[in-house]
Design a protein around this motif. Structure first.
Motif, PDB file in Angstrom:
ATOM      1  N   THR A 437     -18.242 -16.842 -11.544  1.00 34.56           N
ATOM      2  CA  THR A 437     -18.899 -15.489 -11.472  1.00 34.56           C
ATOM      3  C   THR A 437     -17.785 -14.335 -11.654  1.00 34.56           C
ATOM      4  O   THR A 437     -16.655 -14.496 -11.099  1.00 34.56           O
ATOM      5  N   GLY A 438     -18.110 -13.268 -12.416  1.00 35.37           N
ATOM      6  CA  GLY A 438     -17.244 -12.235 -12.556  1.00 35.37           C
ATOM      7  C   GLY A 438     -16.253 -12.488 -13.793  1.00 35.37           C
ATOM      8  O   GLY A 438     -15.550 -11.680 -14.261  1.00 35.37           O
ATOM      9  N   GLN A 462     -22.240  -6.733 -14.588  1.00 36.11           N
ATOM     10  CA  GLN A 462     -22.469  -7.218 -13.542  1.00 36.11           C
ATOM     11  C   GLN A 462     -23.969  -7.193 -12.904  1.00 36.11           C
ATOM     12  O   GLN A 462     -24.453  -8.071 -12.135  1.00 36.11           O
ATOM     13  N   ARG A 463     -24.860  -6.185 -13.125  1.00 33.73           N
ATOM     14  CA  ARG A 463     -26.069  -6.093 -12.833  1.00 33.73           C
ATOM     15  C   ARG A 463     -26.757  -7.204 -13.549  1.00 33.73           C
ATOM     16  O   ARG A 463     -27.673  -8.080 -12.676  1.00 33.73           O
ATOM     17  N   LEU A 466     -25.622 -10.496 -11.391  1.00 34.33           N
ATOM     18  CA  LEU A 466     -26.283 -10.644 -10.250  1.00 34.33           C
ATOM     19  C   LEU A 466     -27.777 -11.161 -10.264  1.00 34.33           C
ATOM     20  O   LEU A 466     -28.325 -12.069  -9.314  1.00 34.33           O
ATOM     21  N   PRO A 485     -16.844 -18.255  -7.343  1.00 36.85           N
ATOM     22  CA  PRO A 485     -16.215 -16.927  -7.695  1.00 36.85           C
ATOM     23  C   PRO A 485     -14.956 -17.068  -8.475  1.00 36.85           C
ATOM     24  O   PRO A 485     -14.133 -18.104  -8.123  1.00 36.85           O
ATOM     25  N   LYS A 532     -12.777  -0.026  -9.128  1.00 35.51           N
ATOM     26  CA  LYS A 532     -13.136   0.508  -7.925  1.00 35.51           C
ATOM     27  C   LYS A 532     -12.756   2.252  -8.040  1.00 35.51           C
ATOM     28  O   LYS A 532     -13.571   3.123  -7.452  1.00 35.51           O
ATOM     29  N   GLN A 537     -17.911  -0.901  -8.284  1.00 35.79           N
ATOM     30  CA  GLN A 537     -17.601  -1.779  -7.396  1.00 35.79           C
ATOM     31  C   GLN A 537     -17.543  -3.120  -7.906  1.00 35.79           C
ATOM     32  O   GLN A 537     -18.798  -3.794  -7.814  1.00 35.79           O
ATOM     33  N   PRO A 538     -16.699  -3.997  -8.113  1.00 34.43           N
ATOM     34  CA  PRO A 538     -16.725  -5.382  -8.484  1.00 34.43           C
ATOM     35  C   PRO A 538     -17.065  -6.370  -7.451  1.00 34.43           C
ATOM     36  O   PRO A 538     -16.439  -5.971  -6.366  1.00 34.43           O
ATOM     37  N   ARG A 539     -18.087  -7.112  -7.790  1.00 35.55           N
ATOM     38  CA  ARG A 539     -18.769  -7.717  -6.448  1.00 35.55           C
ATOM     39  C   ARG A 539     -18.411  -9.199  -6.797  1.00 35.55           C
ATOM     40  O   ARG A 539     -18.795 -10.178  -5.661  1.00 35.55           O
ATOM     41  N   LEU A 540     -18.247  -9.777  -8.006  1.00 38.08           N
ATOM     42  CA  LEU A 540     -18.628 -11.119  -8.202  1.00 38.08           C
ATOM     43  C   LEU A 540     -17.144 -11.857  -8.502  1.00 38.08           C
ATOM     44  O   LEU A 540     -17.269 -13.153  -8.787  1.00 38.08           O
ATOM     45  N   ASP A 543     -11.571 -12.365  -4.186  1.00 34.29           N
ATOM     46  CA  ASP A 543     -10.614 -11.745  -3.606  1.00 34.29           C
ATOM     47  C   ASP A 543      -9.157 -11.618  -4.593  1.00 34.29           C
ATOM     48  O   ASP A 543      -8.798 -12.575  -4.803  1.00 34.29           O
TER      49      ASP A 543
END
Length: 564
Positions: A437-438, A462-463, A466, A485, A532, A537-540, A543
């Motif tokens: 992901t990402g 990203q949408r 998701l 991830p 950011k 906001q990247p969520r996938l 860290d």
């Protein structure tokens, strides 16, 4: 003589004449019933064919229709004439589409060894499992004055009317209704008792309004008089799941011989090889085996299953399955890799060498279908046209898998690609879906586009991903799905890569010693922070601390340590 034959004919008179002559010239008397609806000229021509045979005769004719009393009348007329004209021990009822599988001498010997045995399928309605149409015991307690084939609407309405108002007929005292095949072989004693019964008028009147009486009249009355019933037929016949008879063709010769039955129906009139083989005077004895149609039941069961379910993953004009009721969405296992071609350089080439499979690029790329090797046309005439592919994206995938059976297919996928197959692949047990992901952010990170465009594109991708991940985590998923991830994956890529390879090629003994070359991700953490800062906001990705460039934990080339 041990046996005489009654033949029920209504068409294919050339073939019926061949069979009747074969039996007659073998010494067996034959009584023929010809449907009264047959033109007189055709009937007279048929009769003229047997002028040289004294043991062939024709009985009173009736207009016969499927499922009606007229079929019983025809059998009664033929049986009465047979018993009156010939001294036979058994009477064998056959149709004009039957063919003898074994010589008459073998049938004679078989019946002479069983002089008191009646061969007629006869089971109660609670024990029979082949009735089609939803009517079992009701065929004996309701009235059926309308033809099921020609007056279907009246038939259904009158049945519903009788059920609604609970109108029932009384079954004559002493009768226990039985069902079975209309093709029987009864002893002279049992058949005479049925035809000469003092209550025959009562029984005939009752069965005139029974549904499909030819499958119950003799089957029920034989139970009153027979001293020994073998509840089976000496005729080989098979029906499909709709109650329609299987038709035998020229390529069924060995199948018919294997059954050891004496007669088979229903034979295709143009099956020249079958008629030539079994009506030949040179065929000789076929053996003394017990008639056993169950020997070939397995083949017929497979044929019925094939007709109902089809072949796994095959979609065709003659049998297009209902959605979600397919016999397998696709015909063979395949693998989908999402994000791997973004994280690794030349991942498709590395994977092809690692597993020996056909590895494509992005089959659902917006511009064109990226077949392996840059091909423009793939197996089955599948072109690289995105327009044709997107007209039926699921059919495209099923065609590709079907046309390349025997070779594992792998392809890349991305949120940039056409997403119409997400639910299809997620619910396909043949699919192996591996997702980082990402990873879609890596090409954006390496691009030189305006950052505002990058931010907008990142939000869009990203949408999409998701929504896809929601599908892959649904309770309806049947595919083998692995999701990592991006930050977690690149810390130690060897273990997930090894698990994927093992599943694709479980027989491989060689272990991975190194991962494919990873793209340079220096500054990727800062890139995500910039997204950011710009409000996206990247969520996938996991860290990625700023200033901490992601590096694999283990870069050595030795044997990897795998946790199982």
């Amino acid at each position: 003589m041990a046996v005489g034959f009654i033949m029920m004919c209504h068409d294919a008179f050339d073939r019926a004449a061949q069979v009747a002559r074969y039996w007659a010239e073998s010494g067996a008397p034959v009584v023929i019933h010809v449907d009264k609806r047959v033109a007189d000229a055709t009937f007279n021509d048929f009769v003229a064919r047997f002028e040289d045979l004294e043991n062939v005769s024709f009985c009173e004719r009736f207009k016969c229709e499927w499922g009606t009393w007229s079929l019983v009348q025809a059998a009664q007329a033929g049986a009465e004439q047979m018993l009156r004209l010939h001294q036979v021990g058994h009477v064998f009822l056959a149709s004009g589409s039957c063919i003898p599988l074994r010589p008459v001498a073998e049938l004679d010997a078989y019946l002479e060894a069983r002089p008191y045995t009646d061969f007629i399928e006869s089971v109660t309605t609670t024990e029979v499992g082949w009735t089609v149409g939803g009517i079992d015991i009701e065929r004996f307690t309701l009235r059926f004055p309308f033809s099921w084939k020609k007056q279907r609407r009246l038939f259904d309405r009158y049945v519903a009317f009788q059920r609604k108002y609970k109108i029932r007929r009384k079954i004559p005292a002493g009768l226990v209704p039985h069902l079975g095949s209309q093709w029987w072989c009864l002893t002279r004693k049992t058949l005479s008792a049925i035809l000469e019964d003092p209550d025959r008028a009562l029984y005939d009147q009752y069965f005139k309004r029974v549904w499909i009486p030819d499958e119950s009249y003799f089957q029920t009355l034989a139970r009153l008089y027979s001293t020994s019933i073998e509840s089976r037929s000496l005729t080989l016949f098979k029906f499909d799941y709709q109650g329609k008879p299987h038709i035998f063709y020229d390529d069924h010769v060995q199948l018919l011989r294997r059954s050891d039955c004496f007669v088979a129906r229903k034979i295709w009139p143009k099956a020249d090889k079958l008629y030539k083989t079994f009506l030949s005077r040179k065929q000789g004895a076929q053996g003394t085996g017990e008639p056993d149609p169950t020997k070939i039941d397995r083949l017929f069961s497979k044929a019925v299953e094939r007709r109902l379910k089809g072949r796994p993953g095959l979609y065709m004009q003659s049998r297009f399955p209902v959605k979600d009721r397919e016999n397998g969405k696709t015909s063979a296992p395949y693998s989908i890799f999402q994000g791997f071609s973004d994280v690794f350089e030349n991942f498709d080439g590395w994977l092809s060498k690692a597993v020996g499979a056909r590895v494509h690029g992005h089959l659902y790329a917006p511009g064109r279908v990226e077949y392996s090797g840059g091909e423009q046309v793939f197996n089955g005439g599948l072109t690289d046209s995105a327009k044709l592919r997107d007209y039926a994206p699921r059919a495209f995938l099923t065609n590709l898998i079907w046309n390349s059976r025997g070779e594992r297919q792998c392809f890349m996928f991305s949120p940039r690609d056409t997403q119409d197959v997400n639910w299809f692949t997620a619910t396909d047990p043949n699919a192996q879906i591996s997702v980082i992901t990402g990873a879609w952010a890596v090409p954006l990170f390496l691009s030189d586009k305006n950052f505002a465009e990058i931010r907008s594109e990142a939000a869009r991708l990203q949408r999409i991903e998701l929504a896809q991940i929601d599908i892959l985590r649904s309770m309806y998923v049947k595919a083998r799905v692995r999701i990592w991830p991006m930050a977690e994956f690149i810390e130690n890529p060897m273990e997930p890569l090894q698990s994927i390879i093992d599943e694709i090629n479980p027989r491989a003994t060689r272990r991975l010693t190194e991962a494919p070359q990873m793209v340079d991700l220096s500054g990727f953490g800062q890139f995500l922070q910039n997204l950011k800062n710009q409000g996206m906001q990247p969520r996938l990705m996991g860290d990625f601390p700023v200033g901490d460039d992601p590096r694999p934990i283990n870069t050595r080339r030795g044997r990897p340590y795998l946790v199982k």
